[in-house]
Write a protein that holds these residues in place. Sequence first.
Motif, PDB file in Angstrom:
ATOM      1  N   CYS A   3      -7.440  -1.907   1.025  1.00  0.00           N
ATOM      2  CA  CYS A   3      -6.259  -2.207   1.832  1.00  0.00           C
ATOM      3  C   CYS A   3      -6.696  -2.846   3.157  1.00  0.00           C
ATOM      4  O   CYS A   3      -7.622  -2.361   3.800  1.00  0.00           O
ATOM      5  CB  CYS A   3      -5.474  -0.929   2.100  1.00  0.00           C
ATOM      6  SG  CYS A   3      -4.071  -1.207   3.189  1.00  0.00           S
TER       7      CYS A   3
ATOM      8  N   CYS B 249       0.843  -1.205   0.000  1.00  0.00           N
ATOM      9  CA  CYS B 249       0.000   0.000   0.000  1.00  0.00           C
ATOM     10  C   CYS B 249       0.878   1.254   0.000  1.00  0.00           C
ATOM     11  O   CYS B 249       1.968   1.269   0.574  1.00  0.00           O
ATOM     12  CB  CYS B 249      -0.892  -0.020   1.244  1.00  0.00           C
ATOM     13  SG  CYS B 249      -2.065   1.349   1.288  1.00  0.00           S
TER      14      CYS B 249
ATOM     15  N   HIS C  34      -6.031  -0.014   6.639  1.00  0.00           N
ATOM     16  CA  HIS C  34      -6.877   1.164   6.939  1.00  0.00           C
ATOM     17  C   HIS C  34      -8.003   1.337   5.932  1.00  0.00           C
ATOM     18  O   HIS C  34      -8.612   2.403   5.855  1.00  0.00           O
ATOM     19  CB  HIS C  34      -6.023   2.436   6.963  1.00  0.00           C
ATOM     20  CG  HIS C  34      -4.897   2.386   7.938  1.00  0.00           C
ATOM     21  ND1 HIS C  34      -3.582   2.463   7.548  1.00  0.00           N
ATOM     22  CD2 HIS C  34      -4.888   2.238   9.283  1.00  0.00           C
ATOM     23  CE1 HIS C  34      -2.798   2.374   8.617  1.00  0.00           C
ATOM     24  NE2 HIS C  34      -3.572   2.239   9.677  1.00  0.00           N
ATOM     25  N   GLN C  35      -8.223   0.340   5.103  1.00  0.00           N
ATOM     26  CA  GLN C  35      -9.358   0.303   4.183  1.00  0.00           C
ATOM     27  C   GLN C  35      -9.317   1.361   3.087  1.00  0.00           C
ATOM     28  O   GLN C  35     -10.354   1.722   2.521  1.00  0.00           O
ATOM     29  CB  GLN C  35     -10.691   0.385   4.946  1.00  0.00           C
ATOM     30  CG  GLN C  35     -10.999  -0.848   5.784  1.00  0.00           C
ATOM     31  CD  GLN C  35     -10.110  -0.979   7.025  1.00  0.00           C
ATOM     32  OE1 GLN C  35     -10.018  -0.049   7.803  1.00  0.00           O
ATOM     33  NE2 GLN C  35      -9.450  -2.119   7.176  1.00  0.00           N
ATOM     34  N   GLY C  36      -8.133   1.849   2.746  1.00  0.00           N
ATOM     35  CA  GLY C  36      -8.019   2.699   1.564  1.00  0.00           C
ATOM     36  C   GLY C  36      -8.367   1.883   0.325  1.00  0.00           C
ATOM     37  O   GLY C  36      -8.132   0.678   0.278  1.00  0.00           O
TER      38      GLY C  36
ATOM     39  N   ALA D  10       1.293  -2.420   4.178  1.00  0.00           N
ATOM     40  CA  ALA D  10       0.292  -3.487   4.188  1.00  0.00           C
ATOM     41  C   ALA D  10       0.332  -4.165   2.841  1.00  0.00           C
ATOM     42  O   ALA D  10       0.553  -3.525   1.807  1.00  0.00           O
ATOM     43  CB  ALA D  10      -1.093  -2.915   4.459  1.00  0.00           C
TER      44      ALA D  10
ATOM     45  N   VAL E 164      -5.644   6.751   1.465  1.00  0.00           N
ATOM     46  CA  VAL E 164      -4.652   6.685   0.387  1.00  0.00           C
ATOM     47  C   VAL E 164      -4.820   7.867  -0.560  1.00  0.00           C
ATOM     48  O   VAL E 164      -5.941   8.247  -0.906  1.00  0.00           O
ATOM     49  CB  VAL E 164      -4.723   5.348  -0.378  1.00  0.00           C
ATOM     50  CG1 VAL E 164      -4.347   4.195   0.535  1.00  0.00           C
ATOM     51  CG2 VAL E 164      -6.082   5.117  -0.986  1.00  0.00           C
TER      52      VAL E 164
HETATM   53  S1  FES Z   1      -1.808   0.959   4.938  1.00  0.00           S
HETATM   54 FE1  FES Z   1      -3.213   0.914   3.290  1.00  0.00          FE
HETATM   55  S2  FES Z   1      -4.690   2.425   3.810  1.00  0.00           S
HETATM   56 FE2  FES Z   1      -3.242   2.513   5.405  1.00  0.00          FE
END
Ligand code: FES
Length: 151
Positions: free
Chosen positions: A111, A92, A114-116, A97, A130
């Motif tokens: 992701c 990411c 943090h769900q980006g 991640a 993101v």
């Molecule tokens: S690590 Fe992917 S949104 Fe934070």
Amino acid sequence: MPSEDQCPHSKNEFERPIGVPIGRTNLNFGPNETKRKTTMAEENTAGAAPEWVLAAGAHALASEDAMRFTHGGKCIAVYNLSGSFYATSGICTHEHAFMSEGYIDGETVECPLHQGLFNIRTGAALSPPVTKNLQTFKTKVENGQVYVLVE
Ligand code: FES
């Protein structure tokens, strides 16, 4: 701490048998160690020639699923979207991640940390946190094998 596009040195079983560059077999230790290190250093050199790398058997990756492999220190995620294969940077752009562990919904991957959201086809960052796009890579399927053009 690995850079943002590098996988940590994991012994993940997915990472060893796949991601082998075509025609590269000299991974021996011992007398060839110096040559091997030189080869790896060359792979990490920015601007290296693009190279088609075997990622996986097309049937080994289920539809709407993803996997990852490393090549030349780069971590790459490969996705199967209803039989079409795509590849992005495996890490990411927000924090560290694995995108291959994200949730795939249509053309997007969420992701796992943090769900980006990213568009798998274009790598475009779609929703906070993101803001930076994922790098994308060309793919091809030949003789039932998925290859990724690693630059
Ligand atoms: S690590 Fe992917 S949104 Fe934070």
